[in-house]
Scaffold this active site. Sequence first.
Site, PDB file in Angstrom:
ATOM      1  N   ASP A 264      -3.389   8.475  -1.145  1.00  0.00           N
ATOM      2  CA  ASP A 264      -3.941   7.454  -0.251  1.00  0.00           C
ATOM      3  C   ASP A 264      -5.371   7.103  -0.668  1.00  0.00           C
ATOM      4  OD1 ASP A 264      -3.821   5.741   1.979  1.00  0.00           O
ATOM      5  OD2 ASP A 264      -4.597   7.275   3.339  1.00  0.00           O
TER       6      ASP A 264
ATOM      7  N   HIS B 235       0.813  -1.223   0.000  1.00  0.00           N
ATOM      8  CA  HIS B 235       0.000   0.000   0.000  1.00  0.00           C
ATOM      9  C   HIS B 235       0.848   1.276   0.000  1.00  0.00           C
ATOM     10  CE1 HIS B 235      -3.024   2.942   0.997  1.00  0.00           C
ATOM     11  NE2 HIS B 235      -2.507   3.125   2.193  1.00  0.00           N
TER      12      HIS B 235
ATOM     13  N   GLU C  37       0.154   5.680  12.569  1.00  0.00           N
ATOM     14  CA  GLU C  37      -1.203   5.206  12.828  1.00  0.00           C
ATOM     15  C   GLU C  37      -1.252   3.694  13.075  1.00  0.00           C
ATOM     16  OE1 GLU C  37      -4.082   7.447  10.375  1.00  0.00           O
ATOM     17  OE2 GLU C  37      -5.041   5.502  10.119  1.00  0.00           O
ATOM     18  N   ASP C  38      -0.474   2.924  12.346  1.00  0.00           N
ATOM     19  CA  ASP C  38      -0.640   1.469  12.356  1.00  0.00           C
ATOM     20  C   ASP C  38       0.472   0.683  13.037  1.00  0.00           C
ATOM     21  OD1 ASP C  38      -2.968   1.810  10.969  1.00  0.00           O
ATOM     22  OD2 ASP C  38      -2.131   1.282   9.019  1.00  0.00           O
TER      23      ASP C  38
ATOM     24  N   HIS D 275       3.564   6.905   5.524  1.00  0.00           N
ATOM     25  CA  HIS D 275       2.344   7.606   5.961  1.00  0.00           C
ATOM     26  C   HIS D 275       1.501   6.843   6.977  1.00  0.00           C
ATOM     27  CE1 HIS D 275       0.137   5.109   3.043  1.00  0.00           C
ATOM     28  NE2 HIS D 275      -0.973   5.502   3.619  1.00  0.00           N
ATOM     29  N   ASP D 276       1.605   5.514   7.020  1.00  0.00           N
ATOM     30  CA  ASP D 276       0.800   4.744   7.974  1.00  0.00           C
ATOM     31  C   ASP D 276       1.611   4.226   9.158  1.00  0.00           C
ATOM     32  OD1 ASP D 276      -1.823   4.934   7.002  1.00  0.00           O
ATOM     33  OD2 ASP D 276      -1.546   3.292   5.583  1.00  0.00           O
TER      34      ASP D 276
HETATM   35 ZN    ZN Z   1      -2.880   4.579   3.704  1.00  0.00          ZN
END
Ligand code: ZN
Length: 178
Positions: A121, A34, A64-65, A60-61
């Site tokens: 995204d 991704h 968050e992840d 970018h994630d």
């Molecule tokens: Zn994403």
Amino acid sequence: MHDTGLLLRALAFAAERHSRQRREDAAASPYINHPIALADVLANEGRVVDVVVLSAAMLHDTIEDTGTTADELAHHFGARIAAIVVEVSDDPRLDKATRKLRQIEHAPHLSPEAKLVKLADKICNLRDLLASPPVHWPLQRQQAYFDWSAQVIAGLRGVHAPLEALFDAVYARRRDLR
Ligand code: ZN
């Protein structure tokens, strides 16, 4: 070349952090596909050459992840890239519905660099929904995701016409959801 080195370091870092994570499609694809897709869309379809934006897309994630902190990103990749990733990360203290609302509200206030990452995204997520939706997502949930994405993108228009056109093209295929 220095820029390529930075981008590949971002890729290696993201690959390591996302290594145990899978996408929700039927094939349970590696999650890193991704972020790579975002950078690919930005560079090769959007003609974005700013390595700061491309590296932020790769990362970018991670906040968050994967529990990566903004300080870690700043340490490894500099304050600018860290700030962009923070901008595109949801606040983990909020529930899911509030996070979705916040994305719509925050879109107009993002930096131009964060707007590019957010555009890529959403383009990639809608393409993935059309090509290989999460196994447990009924049609209605997919449609709702399309419409929410369009609301987010409506708030950041005027930043990059070709990428916005790519978003519009994938959104127009909403009827192809199954
Ligand atoms: Zn994403």
